[in-house]
Design a protein around this motif. Structure first.
Motif, mmCIF file in Angstrom:
data_model
loop_
_atom_site.group_PDB
_atom_site.id
_atom_site.type_symbol
_atom_site.label_atom_id
_atom_site.label_comp_id
_atom_site.label_asym_id
_atom_site.label_seq_id
_atom_site.Cartn_x
_atom_site.Cartn_y
_atom_site.Cartn_z
ATOM 1 N N THR A 3 -8.051 20.592 8.756
ATOM 2 C CA THR A 3 -8.443 19.199 8.518
ATOM 3 C C THR A 3 -7.306 18.446 7.837
ATOM 4 O OG1 THR A 3 -10.752 19.844 8.286
ATOM 5 C CG2 THR A 3 -10.104 17.711 7.326
ATOM 6 N N VAL A 4 -7.070 17.234 8.305
ATOM 7 C CA VAL A 4 -6.050 16.365 7.707
ATOM 8 C C VAL A 4 -6.682 14.999 7.474
ATOM 9 C CG1 VAL A 4 -3.814 15.251 7.990
ATOM 10 C CG2 VAL A 4 -4.152 17.596 8.813
ATOM 11 N N ALA A 5 -6.473 14.449 6.280
ATOM 12 C CA ALA A 5 -7.006 13.131 5.941
ATOM 13 C C ALA A 5 -5.859 12.170 5.655
ATOM 14 C CB ALA A 5 -7.935 13.218 4.736
ATOM 15 N N PHE A 6 -6.088 10.898 5.962
ATOM 16 C CA PHE A 6 -5.112 9.845 5.700
ATOM 17 C C PHE A 6 -5.749 8.863 4.722
ATOM 18 C CE2 PHE A 6 -4.607 11.386 10.020
ATOM 19 C CZ PHE A 6 -3.249 11.699 10.077
ATOM 20 N N VAL A 7 -5.157 8.740 3.544
ATOM 21 C CA VAL A 7 -5.713 7.868 2.509
ATOM 22 C C VAL A 7 -4.717 6.754 2.205
ATOM 23 C CG1 VAL A 7 -6.500 7.722 0.121
ATOM 24 C CG2 VAL A 7 -7.065 9.736 1.500
ATOM 25 N N THR A 8 -5.156 5.529 2.412
ATOM 26 C CA THR A 8 -4.318 4.354 2.151
ATOM 27 C C THR A 8 -4.894 3.621 0.950
ATOM 28 O OG1 THR A 8 -3.955 4.154 4.526
ATOM 29 C CG2 THR A 8 -3.324 2.284 3.159
ATOM 30 N N TYR A 37 0.831 -1.196 0.000
ATOM 31 C CA TYR A 37 0.000 0.000 0.000
ATOM 32 C C TYR A 37 0.870 1.252 0.000
ATOM 33 C CZ TYR A 37 1.240 0.748 4.877
ATOM 34 O OH TYR A 37 1.951 0.990 6.030
ATOM 35 N N GLU A 38 0.208 2.371 -0.305
ATOM 36 C CA GLU A 38 0.825 3.692 -0.194
ATOM 37 C C GLU A 38 -0.070 4.553 0.673
ATOM 38 O OE1 GLU A 38 3.174 5.028 -4.007
ATOM 39 O OE2 GLU A 38 1.216 4.267 -4.617
ATOM 40 N N LEU A 39 0.554 5.374 1.499
ATOM 41 C CA LEU A 39 -0.189 6.287 2.360
ATOM 42 C C LEU A 39 -0.033 7.708 1.844
ATOM 43 C CD1 LEU A 39 -1.748 7.074 4.944
ATOM 44 C CD2 LEU A 39 0.462 7.133 6.134
ATOM 45 N N PHE A 40 -1.160 8.393 1.706
ATOM 46 C CA PHE A 40 -1.170 9.800 1.295
ATOM 47 C C PHE A 40 -1.824 10.606 2.405
ATOM 48 C CE2 PHE A 40 -0.887 7.262 -2.455
ATOM 49 C CZ PHE A 40 -0.036 7.968 -3.297
ATOM 50 N N VAL A 41 -1.147 11.659 2.824
ATOM 51 C CA VAL A 41 -1.678 12.544 3.856
ATOM 52 C C VAL A 41 -2.134 13.826 3.164
ATOM 53 C CG1 VAL A 41 -1.237 13.715 6.037
ATOM 54 C CG2 VAL A 41 -0.056 11.567 5.525
ATOM 55 N N GLU A 101 -0.471 15.355 -0.194
ATOM 56 C CA GLU A 101 -1.298 15.839 -1.291
ATOM 57 C C GLU A 101 -2.261 16.900 -0.767
ATOM 58 O OE1 GLU A 101 -1.238 15.139 -4.513
ATOM 59 O OE2 GLU A 101 0.295 13.565 -4.471
ATOM 60 N N LYS A 102 -2.845 17.645 -1.679
ATOM 61 C CA LYS A 102 -3.790 18.705 -1.304
ATOM 62 C C LYS A 102 -5.154 18.117 -0.982
ATOM 63 C CE LYS A 102 -6.047 22.863 -3.096
ATOM 64 N NZ LYS A 102 -6.291 23.688 -4.307
ATOM 65 N N LEU A 103 -5.757 18.607 0.087
ATOM 66 C CA LEU A 103 -7.111 18.207 0.456
ATOM 67 C C LEU A 103 -8.108 18.930 -0.453
ATOM 68 C CD1 LEU A 103 -8.748 16.619 2.659
ATOM 69 C CD2 LEU A 103 -8.923 18.808 3.876
ATOM 70 N N PRO A 104 -9.000 18.196 -1.128
ATOM 71 C CA PRO A 104 -9.972 18.842 -2.027
ATOM 72 C C PRO A 104 -10.828 19.880 -1.309
ATOM 73 C CG PRO A 104 -9.907 16.486 -2.448
ATOM 74 C CD PRO A 104 -9.096 16.725 -1.195
ATOM 75 N N ASN A 105 -11.248 20.880 -2.052
ATOM 76 C CA ASN A 105 -11.941 22.039 -1.475
ATOM 77 C C ASN A 105 -13.253 21.695 -0.778
ATOM 78 O OD1 ASN A 105 -9.946 23.824 -2.441
ATOM 79 N ND2 ASN A 105 -10.918 23.879 -4.455
ATOM 80 N N VAL A 106 -13.997 20.704 -1.283
ATOM 81 C CA VAL A 106 -15.291 20.408 -0.666
ATOM 82 C C VAL A 106 -15.120 19.948 0.777
ATOM 83 C CG1 VAL A 106 -16.504 19.927 -2.818
ATOM 84 C CG2 VAL A 106 -15.337 18.067 -1.635
ATOM 85 N N PHE A 107 -14.013 19.268 1.074
ATOM 86 C CA PHE A 107 -13.767 18.817 2.441
ATOM 87 C C PHE A 107 -13.309 19.975 3.316
ATOM 88 C CE2 PHE A 107 -13.308 15.200 -0.356
ATOM 89 C CZ PHE A 107 -14.140 14.275 0.254
ATOM 90 N N VAL A 108 -12.548 20.874 2.735
ATOM 91 C CA VAL A 108 -12.112 22.064 3.468
ATOM 92 C C VAL A 108 -13.323 22.922 3.827
ATOM 93 C CG1 VAL A 108 -10.645 24.110 3.413
ATOM 94 C CG2 VAL A 108 -9.916 22.028 2.228
#
Length: 286
Positions: free
Chosen positions: A275-280, A229-233, A261-268
């Motif tokens: 806000t910080v997201a962790f995507v695996t 896997y790869e983790l993207f923050v 990576e950049k957090l998409p605007n809708v989540f912001v």
């Protein structure tokens, strides 16, 4: 001869204009409402022109789905040059976009030409799912098999998020108000896991503790899926140094490799600048 299939998503996936051209995918912009007055499209030009981050910091931001007319126009334009469309809209737990698109796709004009896929990915995981779908379409795979492969991909992803502002998240209906009142009273932060049924997986007074909880979740998840896997923050450029330094400190302590990576605007818009997201996601062959 294989059919020419268009892969369509929306701006919640976070594609840049450059990436849209690079991957030759199609993106339907969602709407962002600034201070209850100004309705802008979620694209690079309008977001920059209207100082989106500053409004998030000082005002009120909400989001809205693309209109029925916008969806119809997109379908009509794509079908001028493609035989079929596979549409992966923002997850239905976040927006009514799926329901609107699905209803339109049942019209005689689009039936058997447009498939709207119910998916539960978000942000960078949706972006990578779209890139995978486009690659499969380019290789001549039919729509049924593309959807089957992207569903496998979805089931092998993990997304969690630490909202920067629970007040903002609640105002958009994303957190139950009873839960929010308790959390605010105790000044607790939460770790949310996204999926078909989003849920709170941890709560704490400190960011460090939430990241530790994420790492435990990550270890259990990767053992279960048994994939590389790869983790993207995901974060904004305006994320506070205090929040970011705490997150990086815990990840580095555990020697966790990650990409930013950049957090998409809708989540912001719904969860705030911190806000910080962790995507695996599964590590795909390039």
């Amino acid at each position: 001869m294989s059919k020419k299939i268009a892969i369509l998503t929306d701006s919640s996936a976070g594609f840049t204009e450059e990436e849209i051209k690079k991957y030759q995918i199609h993106v339907l912009p969602l709407h962002i409402i600034l201070n209850g007055e100004t309705d802008i499209l979620d694209n690079e030009q309008e977001v920059a022109a209207n100082n989106f981050y500053e409004v998030v910091r000082t005002g009120i931001t909400k989001t809205s789905q693309a209109s029925t007319g916008e969806v119809i126009n997109m379908y009509q334009e794509l079908l001028k040059t493609h035989d079929e469309i596979i549409h992966y809209p923002i997850a239905e737990k976040l927006s009514s976009q799926y329901s609107t698109a699905y209803m339109i796709a049942q019209d005689d004009e689009f039936k058997k030409k447009v498939t709207v896929v119910r998916n539960h990915t978000a942000a960078y995981s949706l972006k990578q799912l779209i890139i995978l779908a486009k690659d499969l379409a380019d290789k001549g795979m039919d729509s049924k098999d593309i959807i089957a492969e992207t569903t496998k991909f979805e089931n092998s992803t993990l997304m969690t998020m630490i909202p920067g502002s629970l007040d903002r998240l609640s105002s958009g209906g994303r957190v139950k108000k009873v839960l929010l009142s308790l959390i605010n009273l105790l000044k607790i932060k939460i770790l949310l896991q996204w999926g078909e049924n989003p849920k709170k997986v941890a709560s704490s007074r400190t960011i460090n503790s939430l990241v530790e909880s994420f790492i435990d979740l990550l270890k259990n998840f990767t053992k279960k899926v048994k994939l590389k896997y790869e983790l993207f923050v995901l974060k904004t450029s305006e994320c506070s140094a205090k929040v970011w330094d705490a997150i990086v400190g815990v990840l580095n302590k555990h020697k966790i490799n990650y990409h930013v990576e950049k957090l998409p605007n809708v989540f912001v818009a719904h969860a705030g600048l911190d806000t910080v997201a962790f995507v695996t996601i599964p590590k795909l062959d390039k």
